[in-house]
Design a protein around this motif. Structure first.
Motif, mmCIF file in Angstrom:
data_model
loop_
_atom_site.group_PDB
_atom_site.id
_atom_site.type_symbol
_atom_site.label_atom_id
_atom_site.label_comp_id
_atom_site.label_asym_id
_atom_site.label_seq_id
_atom_site.Cartn_x
_atom_site.Cartn_y
_atom_site.Cartn_z
ATOM 1 N N HIS A 69 -21.963 74.744 -68.405
ATOM 2 C CA HIS A 69 -20.532 75.009 -68.224
ATOM 3 C C HIS A 69 -20.202 76.268 -69.008
ATOM 4 O O HIS A 69 -20.428 76.338 -70.212
ATOM 5 C CB HIS A 69 -19.707 73.828 -68.729
ATOM 6 C CG HIS A 69 -18.285 73.889 -68.291
ATOM 7 N ND1 HIS A 69 -17.309 74.519 -69.026
ATOM 8 C CD2 HIS A 69 -17.673 73.405 -67.183
ATOM 9 C CE1 HIS A 69 -16.158 74.422 -68.391
ATOM 10 N NE2 HIS A 69 -16.355 73.743 -67.268
ATOM 11 N N GLU A 70 -19.666 77.263 -68.300
ATOM 12 C CA GLU A 70 -19.385 78.548 -68.926
ATOM 13 C C GLU A 70 -17.908 78.898 -68.798
ATOM 14 O O GLU A 70 -17.223 78.435 -67.887
ATOM 15 C CB GLU A 70 -20.207 79.648 -68.267
ATOM 16 C CG GLU A 70 -21.694 79.422 -68.381
ATOM 17 C CD GLU A 70 -22.469 80.423 -67.564
ATOM 18 O OE1 GLU A 70 -23.224 81.192 -68.173
ATOM 19 O OE2 GLU A 70 -22.279 80.444 -66.342
ATOM 20 N N THR A 71 -17.455 79.725 -69.716
ATOM 21 C CA THR A 71 -16.091 80.234 -69.669
ATOM 22 C C THR A 71 -16.158 81.704 -69.294
ATOM 23 O O THR A 71 -16.953 82.459 -69.847
ATOM 24 C CB THR A 71 -15.386 80.042 -71.023
ATOM 25 O OG1 THR A 71 -15.417 78.642 -71.350
ATOM 26 C CG2 THR A 71 -13.943 80.500 -70.968
ATOM 27 N N LEU A 72 -15.324 82.077 -68.354
ATOM 28 C CA LEU A 72 -15.283 83.435 -67.822
ATOM 29 C C LEU A 72 -14.199 84.232 -68.547
ATOM 30 O O LEU A 72 -13.084 83.746 -68.725
ATOM 31 C CB LEU A 72 -14.965 83.363 -66.321
ATOM 32 C CG LEU A 72 -14.780 84.653 -65.562
ATOM 33 C CD1 LEU A 72 -16.096 85.407 -65.469
ATOM 34 C CD2 LEU A 72 -14.241 84.348 -64.166
ATOM 35 N N PHE A 73 -14.548 85.445 -68.971
ATOM 36 C CA PHE A 73 -13.611 86.342 -69.629
ATOM 37 C C PHE A 73 -13.488 87.625 -68.818
ATOM 38 O O PHE A 73 -14.491 88.161 -68.338
ATOM 39 C CB PHE A 73 -14.073 86.670 -71.040
ATOM 40 C CG PHE A 73 -14.007 85.490 -71.968
ATOM 41 C CD1 PHE A 73 -12.904 85.283 -72.768
ATOM 42 C CD2 PHE A 73 -15.046 84.582 -72.019
ATOM 43 C CE1 PHE A 73 -12.828 84.191 -73.606
ATOM 44 C CE2 PHE A 73 -14.986 83.489 -72.859
ATOM 45 C CZ PHE A 73 -13.877 83.290 -73.654
ATOM 46 N N TYR A 74 -12.258 88.086 -68.674
ATOM 47 C CA TYR A 74 -11.972 89.339 -67.985
ATOM 48 C C TYR A 74 -11.198 90.224 -68.953
ATOM 49 O O TYR A 74 -10.131 89.821 -69.433
ATOM 50 C CB TYR A 74 -11.166 89.080 -66.711
ATOM 51 C CG TYR A 74 -10.792 90.325 -65.960
ATOM 52 C CD1 TYR A 74 -11.757 91.047 -65.254
ATOM 53 C CD2 TYR A 74 -9.499 90.800 -65.954
ATOM 54 C CE1 TYR A 74 -11.430 92.200 -64.572
ATOM 55 C CE2 TYR A 74 -9.149 91.950 -65.261
ATOM 56 C CZ TYR A 74 -10.127 92.645 -64.580
ATOM 57 O OH TYR A 74 -9.803 93.792 -63.905
ATOM 58 N N LYS A 75 -11.753 91.372 -69.239
ATOM 59 C CA LYS A 75 -11.154 92.304 -70.211
ATOM 60 C C LYS A 75 -10.879 91.602 -71.540
ATOM 61 O O LYS A 75 -9.851 91.803 -72.167
ATOM 62 C CB LYS A 75 -9.882 92.929 -69.661
ATOM 63 C CG LYS A 75 -10.098 93.843 -68.478
ATOM 64 C CD LYS A 75 -8.788 94.483 -68.065
ATOM 65 C CE LYS A 75 -8.986 95.428 -66.908
ATOM 66 N NZ LYS A 75 -7.713 96.060 -66.494
ATOM 67 N N GLY A 76 -11.795 90.730 -71.937
ATOM 68 C CA GLY A 76 -11.691 90.032 -73.205
ATOM 69 C C GLY A 76 -10.771 88.829 -73.227
ATOM 70 O O GLY A 76 -10.667 88.156 -74.240
ATOM 71 N N LYS A 77 -10.114 88.522 -72.121
ATOM 72 C CA LYS A 77 -9.214 87.378 -72.052
ATOM 73 C C LYS A 77 -9.811 86.290 -71.179
ATOM 74 O O LYS A 77 -10.406 86.564 -70.146
ATOM 75 C CB LYS A 77 -7.858 87.797 -71.472
ATOM 76 C CG LYS A 77 -7.065 88.685 -72.377
ATOM 77 C CD LYS A 77 -5.677 88.892 -71.803
ATOM 78 C CE LYS A 77 -4.816 89.629 -72.792
ATOM 79 N NZ LYS A 77 -3.420 89.678 -72.347
#
Length: 82
Positions: free
Chosen positions: A68-76
């Motif tokens: 299970h992973e968490t996705l970050f976009y531009k650090g958020k």
């Protein structure tokens, strides 16, 4: 901690309990949209529910049963994948 930089804007990280408050808040903001795909969503009512879910996924990861992973976009934080 496991993480992967996809490009300059996107990265994924192993979901950990420290993410639970922010992930719960993200879920809350998008609850109406997510409910269509996540029928269990209404059982998630507090950050502690999200934390318990993440801890379960870490146990499953340790047994080689899940990632299970968490996705970050531009650090958020932007979402999750598994």
């Amino acid at each position: 901690m496991f993480y992967r930089i996809i490009n300059k804007k996107i990265s994924v990280r192993l979901s950990v309990p420290n993410f639970s408050r922010e992930l719960f808040a993200l879920t809350q903001r998008n609850r109406a949209f997510l409910r269509y795909w996540l029928p269990w969503l209404d059982r998630v009512q507090a950050p502690s529910d999200t934390e318990a879910f993440i801890e379960l996924q870490l146990e499953r990861f340790a047994r080689g049963q899940a990632l299970h992973e968490t996705l970050f976009y531009k650090g958020k934080m932007a979402g999750v994948l598994g």
